[in-house]
Design a protein around this motif. Structure first.
Motif, PDB file in Angstrom:
ATOM      1  N   GLU A  34      -3.391  -9.544   2.895  1.00 41.05           N
ATOM      2  CA  GLU A  34      -2.295  -9.393   3.869  1.00 41.05           C
ATOM      3  C   GLU A  34      -1.432  -8.196   3.477  1.00 41.05           C
ATOM      4  O   GLU A  34      -0.853  -8.173   2.378  1.00 41.05           O
ATOM      5  CB  GLU A  34      -1.440 -10.667   3.885  1.00 41.05           C
ATOM      6  N   LEU A  35      -1.340  -7.237   4.386  1.00 43.01           N
ATOM      7  CA  LEU A  35      -0.519  -6.061   4.110  1.00 43.01           C
ATOM      8  C   LEU A  35       0.944  -6.410   4.362  1.00 43.01           C
ATOM      9  O   LEU A  35       1.340  -6.682   5.493  1.00 43.01           O
ATOM     10  CB  LEU A  35      -0.950  -4.908   5.028  1.00 43.01           C
ATOM     11  N   VAL A  36       1.758  -6.422   3.307  1.00 48.99           N
ATOM     12  CA  VAL A  36       3.171  -6.793   3.481  1.00 48.99           C
ATOM     13  C   VAL A  36       4.087  -5.578   3.438  1.00 48.99           C
ATOM     14  O   VAL A  36       5.223  -5.633   3.888  1.00 48.99           O
ATOM     15  CB  VAL A  36       3.637  -7.835   2.431  1.00 48.99           C
ATOM     16  N   ALA A  37       3.594  -4.468   2.876  1.00 53.14           N
ATOM     17  CA  ALA A  37       4.446  -3.273   2.790  1.00 53.14           C
ATOM     18  C   ALA A  37       3.569  -2.036   2.733  1.00 53.14           C
ATOM     19  O   ALA A  37       2.464  -2.070   2.190  1.00 53.14           O
ATOM     20  CB  ALA A  37       5.329  -3.334   1.543  1.00 53.14           C
ATOM     21  N   LEU A  73       0.846  -1.195   0.000  1.00 53.14           N
ATOM     22  CA  LEU A  73       0.000   0.000   0.000  1.00 53.14           C
ATOM     23  C   LEU A  73       0.883   1.246   0.000  1.00 53.14           C
ATOM     24  O   LEU A  73       1.561   1.536   0.985  1.00 53.14           O
ATOM     25  CB  LEU A  73      -0.908  -0.012   1.235  1.00 53.14           C
ATOM     26  N   LEU A  74       0.849   1.958  -1.107  1.00 54.96           N
ATOM     27  CA  LEU A  74       1.667   3.176  -1.239  1.00 54.96           C
ATOM     28  C   LEU A  74       0.756   4.380  -1.083  1.00 54.96           C
ATOM     29  O   LEU A  74      -0.251   4.498  -1.791  1.00 54.96           O
ATOM     30  CB  LEU A  74       2.355   3.192  -2.614  1.00 54.96           C
ATOM     31  N   GLY A  75       1.109   5.268  -0.146  1.00 53.22           N
ATOM     32  CA  GLY A  75       0.198   6.370   0.188  1.00 53.22           C
ATOM     33  C   GLY A  75      -0.710   5.975   1.339  1.00 53.22           C
ATOM     34  O   GLY A  75      -1.889   6.317   1.367  1.00 53.22           O
ATOM     35  N   ALA A  76      -0.137   5.224   2.293  1.00 53.86           N
ATOM     36  CA  ALA A  76      -0.933   4.603   3.359  1.00 53.86           C
ATOM     37  C   ALA A  76      -1.564   5.621   4.304  1.00 53.86           C
ATOM     38  O   ALA A  76      -2.540   5.309   4.991  1.00 53.86           O
ATOM     39  CB  ALA A  76      -0.057   3.621   4.146  1.00 53.86           C
ATOM     40  N   THR A  77      -1.003   6.827   4.382  1.00 55.14           N
ATOM     41  CA  THR A  77      -1.516   7.828   5.325  1.00 55.14           C
ATOM     42  C   THR A  77      -2.586   8.726   4.700  1.00 55.14           C
ATOM     43  O   THR A  77      -3.146   9.581   5.375  1.00 55.14           O
ATOM     44  CB  THR A  77      -0.363   8.725   5.826  1.00 55.14           C
ATOM     45  N   GLY A  78      -2.863   8.541   3.422  1.00 52.80           N
ATOM     46  CA  GLY A  78      -3.799   9.430   2.736  1.00 52.80           C
ATOM     47  C   GLY A  78      -5.243   8.964   2.857  1.00 52.80           C
ATOM     48  O   GLY A  78      -5.564   7.995   3.553  1.00 52.80           O
ATOM     49  N   SER A  79      -6.097   9.672   2.173  1.00 54.47           N
ATOM     50  CA  SER A  79      -7.530   9.375   2.198  1.00 54.47           C
ATOM     51  C   SER A  79      -7.809   7.970   1.657  1.00 54.47           C
ATOM     52  O   SER A  79      -8.483   7.157   2.296  1.00 54.47           O
ATOM     53  CB  SER A  79      -8.254  10.449   1.370  1.00 54.47           C
ATOM     54  N   ILE A  80      -7.276   7.658   0.490  1.00 52.69           N
ATOM     55  CA  ILE A  80      -7.444   6.310  -0.071  1.00 52.69           C
ATOM     56  C   ILE A  80      -6.708   5.289   0.799  1.00 52.69           C
ATOM     57  O   ILE A  80      -7.240   4.223   1.110  1.00 52.69           O
ATOM     58  CB  ILE A  80      -6.874   6.244  -1.511  1.00 52.69           C
ATOM     59  N   GLY A  81      -5.496   5.639   1.230  1.00 55.24           N
ATOM     60  CA  GLY A  81      -4.687   4.709   2.023  1.00 55.24           C
ATOM     61  C   GLY A  81      -5.381   4.288   3.310  1.00 55.24           C
ATOM     62  O   GLY A  81      -5.408   3.096   3.654  1.00 55.24           O
ATOM     63  N   ARG A  82      -5.991   5.238   4.011  1.00 53.57           N
ATOM     64  CA  ARG A  82      -6.642   4.910   5.284  1.00 53.57           C
ATOM     65  C   ARG A  82      -7.871   4.017   5.058  1.00 53.57           C
ATOM     66  O   ARG A  82      -8.126   3.093   5.831  1.00 53.57           O
ATOM     67  CB  ARG A  82      -7.035   6.194   6.019  1.00 53.57           C
ATOM     68  N   GLY A  96       5.752   0.225  11.962  1.00 49.19           N
ATOM     69  CA  GLY A  96       4.919  -0.839  12.513  1.00 49.19           C
ATOM     70  C   GLY A  96       3.618  -1.068  11.770  1.00 49.19           C
ATOM     71  O   GLY A  96       2.866  -1.992  12.089  1.00 49.19           O
ATOM     72  N   LEU A  97       3.318  -0.241  10.793  1.00 45.63           N
ATOM     73  CA  LEU A  97       2.048  -0.399  10.067  1.00 45.63           C
ATOM     74  C   LEU A  97       2.034  -1.688   9.245  1.00 45.63           C
ATOM     75  O   LEU A  97       0.979  -2.304   9.052  1.00 45.63           O
ATOM     76  CB  LEU A  97       1.841   0.814   9.150  1.00 45.63           C
ATOM     77  N   ALA A  98       3.200  -2.094   8.765  1.00 45.89           N
ATOM     78  CA  ALA A  98       3.322  -3.305   7.937  1.00 45.89           C
ATOM     79  C   ALA A  98       4.707  -3.890   8.206  1.00 45.89           C
ATOM     80  O   ALA A  98       5.583  -3.193   8.734  1.00 45.89           O
ATOM     81  CB  ALA A  98       3.185  -2.935   6.455  1.00 45.89           C
ATOM     82  N   PRO A  99       4.937  -5.159   7.835  1.00 44.12           N
ATOM     83  CA  PRO A  99       6.271  -5.750   8.049  1.00 44.12           C
ATOM     84  C   PRO A  99       7.375  -4.914   7.404  1.00 44.12           C
ATOM     85  O   PRO A  99       8.474  -4.795   7.947  1.00 44.12           O
ATOM     86  CB  PRO A  99       6.153  -7.121   7.386  1.00 44.12           C
ATOM     87  N   LEU A 100       7.101  -4.351   6.231  1.00 47.21           N
ATOM     88  CA  LEU A 100       8.082  -3.476   5.567  1.00 47.21           C
ATOM     89  C   LEU A 100       7.452  -2.109   5.392  1.00 47.21           C
ATOM     90  O   LEU A 100       6.321  -2.004   4.899  1.00 47.21           O
ATOM     91  CB  LEU A 100       8.452  -4.033   4.190  1.00 47.21           C
ATOM     92  N   THR A 101       8.154  -1.068   5.786  1.00 50.65           N
ATOM     93  CA  THR A 101       7.622   0.282   5.580  1.00 50.65           C
ATOM     94  C   THR A 101       8.717   1.179   5.009  1.00 50.65           C
ATOM     95  O   THR A 101       9.914   0.915   5.172  1.00 50.65           O
ATOM     96  CB  THR A 101       7.113   0.920   6.896  1.00 50.65           C
ATOM     97  N   GLN A 102       8.283   2.225   4.347  1.00 51.03           N
ATOM     98  CA  GLN A 102       9.232   3.206   3.809  1.00 51.03           C
ATOM     99  C   GLN A 102       8.559   4.572   3.790  1.00 51.03           C
ATOM    100  O   GLN A 102       7.395   4.695   3.428  1.00 51.03           O
ATOM    101  CB  GLN A 102       9.663   2.806   2.392  1.00 51.03           C
ATOM    102  N   VAL A 103       9.336   5.585   4.182  1.00 52.93           N
ATOM    103  CA  VAL A 103       8.826   6.958   4.153  1.00 52.93           C
ATOM    104  C   VAL A 103       9.613   7.723   3.092  1.00 52.93           C
ATOM    105  O   VAL A 103      10.822   7.927   3.230  1.00 52.93           O
ATOM    106  CB  VAL A 103       8.973   7.629   5.536  1.00 52.93           C
ATOM    107  N   GLY A 104       8.934   8.110   2.020  1.00 54.13           N
ATOM    108  CA  GLY A 104       9.588   8.861   0.945  1.00 54.13           C
ATOM    109  C   GLY A 104      10.623   8.023   0.212  1.00 54.13           C
ATOM    110  O   GLY A 104      10.698   6.809   0.379  1.00 54.13           O
ATOM    111  N   GLY A 105      11.405   8.684  -0.608  1.00 59.12           N
ATOM    112  CA  GLY A 105      12.456   7.992  -1.362  1.00 59.12           C
ATOM    113  C   GLY A 105      11.887   7.206  -2.531  1.00 59.12           C
ATOM    114  O   GLY A 105      10.749   7.415  -2.944  1.00 59.12           O
ATOM    115  N   ASP A 106      12.712   6.291  -3.046  1.00 63.05           N
ATOM    116  CA  ASP A 106      12.340   5.511  -4.229  1.00 63.05           C
ATOM    117  C   ASP A 106      11.495   4.308  -3.783  1.00 63.05           C
ATOM    118  O   ASP A 106      12.021   3.335  -3.238  1.00 63.05           O
ATOM    119  CB  ASP A 106      13.616   5.056  -4.946  1.00 63.05           C
TER     120      ASP A 106
END
Ligand SMILES: NC(=O)c1ccc[n+]([C@@H]2O[C@H](COP(=O)([O-])OP(=O)(O)OC[C@H]3O[C@@H](n4cnc5c(N)ncnc54)[C@H](OP(=O)(O)O)[C@@H]3O)[C@@H](O)[C@H]2O)c1
Length: 352
Positions: A28-31, A6-15, A41-51
């Protein structure tokens, strides 16, 4: 079991997607990724910004739900299409900007591209299993946004808070402003052209103020099929995440016991020029849609920051489109260059 990135997890669609994933054990949310907000902690793999393709490489999901806002979502769209990984696409800007490259990537990858935009999900469902030669045209509906019925004079001094008060949908700020200018409907016309392979003259826009009718498809025999439901993004998100299962959602089906009146009207193209500008950019092809999107992103940001009046959004886009060369991009590098150049021109136009 279907694994989701899920990319954009904090947005309107993401929530809303998180709510649906939580309610469906087979998903199953994996990333998960955001642009700047922490999501530890939202998913086993998370990333903030970047590629974000680095996260996708590590996660190897079955489905990528791209709910990033803006051109920033493009690498993830291409990543999924190139690999044949199912792409649930909310990030319409990537398909608008890179339509030809995206379709070429999908042909190579051979995977599913499932629209999350409500109108396109509706159209996808009306078109599913039909022969292209049976289809006459597609009608995308829009609410008309908070300023439907106003004149240009009445739009001169509108503040961002007024543009952010959408009558029927609760969404992130960028798409909400796009709905107020009708740029969103313009982006959707281009998105529909690439998703469904229809020429622009067979894609029409009509306003339906309560957003109950999401799209219609006209067939050659004079019949039209429409998709109806309460305006709630959980329906198209769930449709894309669980396709072809059509999982249950908490959204009620339409209730006719109190009556239901559906009214339609044509959009006012003079007061809201961005719809016609988008269509024209689409028809011209090449990197004109990319430039339309880039200039619109720049202008909307300037409007939200109080640096540009509401009507300045359309004039910034118009000036930018008049200046770019619009030549087709042969690869991602050339497309990124076209996007950058349009942003530079739009920044200049928006302060002029
Ligand atoms: N909302 C709707 O009902 C709706 C309907 C149809 C289509 N769409 C489309 O769906 C997309 C998302 O819309 P939205 O309304 O959910 O937007 P939003 O509420 O503004 O959320 C945008 C999301 O994108 C993330 N993001 C922004 N820049 C990023 C970057 N560079 N890298 C990674 N993540 C980034 C944000 O993270 P941060 O929070 O950390 O900034 C946030 O999670 C848009 O393309 C929109 O047109 C939305």
């Amino acid at each position: 079991m279907r694994t989701i990135a899920l990319l954009g997890a904090t947005g309107s669609i993401g929530r809303q997607a998180l709510e649906l994933i939580g309610a469906h054990p087979e998903l199953e949310l994996v990333a998960a990724a955001s642009g700047s907000q922490p999501i530890d902690g939202l998913a086993p793999l998370t990333q903030v910004g970047g590629d974000l393709t680095e996260l996708l490489d590590r996660a190897e999901p079955d489905v990528v739900l791209n709910a990033v806002v803006g051109f920033a979502g493009l690498p993830a769209t291409l990543w999924a299409l190139e690999r044949g990984v199912t792409l649930a696409l909310a990030n319409k800007e990537s398909l608008v900007a890179a339509g030809e490259l995206a379709l070429a990537a999908q042909r190579r990858g051979g995977g599913l591209l499932l629209p999350v935009d409500s109108e396109h999900s509706a159209a996808f469902q009306c078109l599913e299993g039909r022969s292209p030669e049976h289809v006459d045209s597609l009608v995308l509906t829009g609410s008309g946004g908070p300023f439907r019925g106003r004149s240009r004079d009445e739009l001169e001094d509108v503040a961002p808070e007024e543009a952010l008060a959408h009558p029927t949908w609760s969404m992130g700020p960028k798409i909400t402003v796009d709905s107020a200018t009708l740029a969103n409907k313009g982006l959707e016309v281009i998105e529909a052209h690439f998703l469904f392979g229809l020429p622009y003259e067979r894609i029409e826009v009509v306003l339906q103020p309560t957003s109950v009718v999401h799209a219609l498809v006209r067939f050659r025999d004079g019949a039209s099929l429409a998709h109806l439901g309460y305006p709630d993004m959980r329906v198209p998100i769930a449709f894309a995440l669980t396709y072809p299962e059509r999982a249950a959602t908490p959204v009620p089906a339409l209730d006719f016991s109190q009556g239901l009146v559906l009214e339609f009207e044509p959009p006012d193209l003079d007061t809201f020029p961005l719809l016609a500008l988008a269509r024209r950019a689409g028809e011209r092809g090449g990197t004109y849609p990319c430039a339309f999107n880039a200039a619109n992103e720049v202008a909307v940001a300037a409007f939200l920051e109080g640096r540009l009046p509401f009507l300045g959004i359309a004039s910034t886009v118009e000036e930018t489109l008049a200046e770019v060369d619009g030549a087709a991009a042969r690869d991602l590098h050339e497309l990124v260059e076209a996007d950058r150049e349009a942003r530079r021109l739009a920044e200049r136009a928006s302060v002029a």
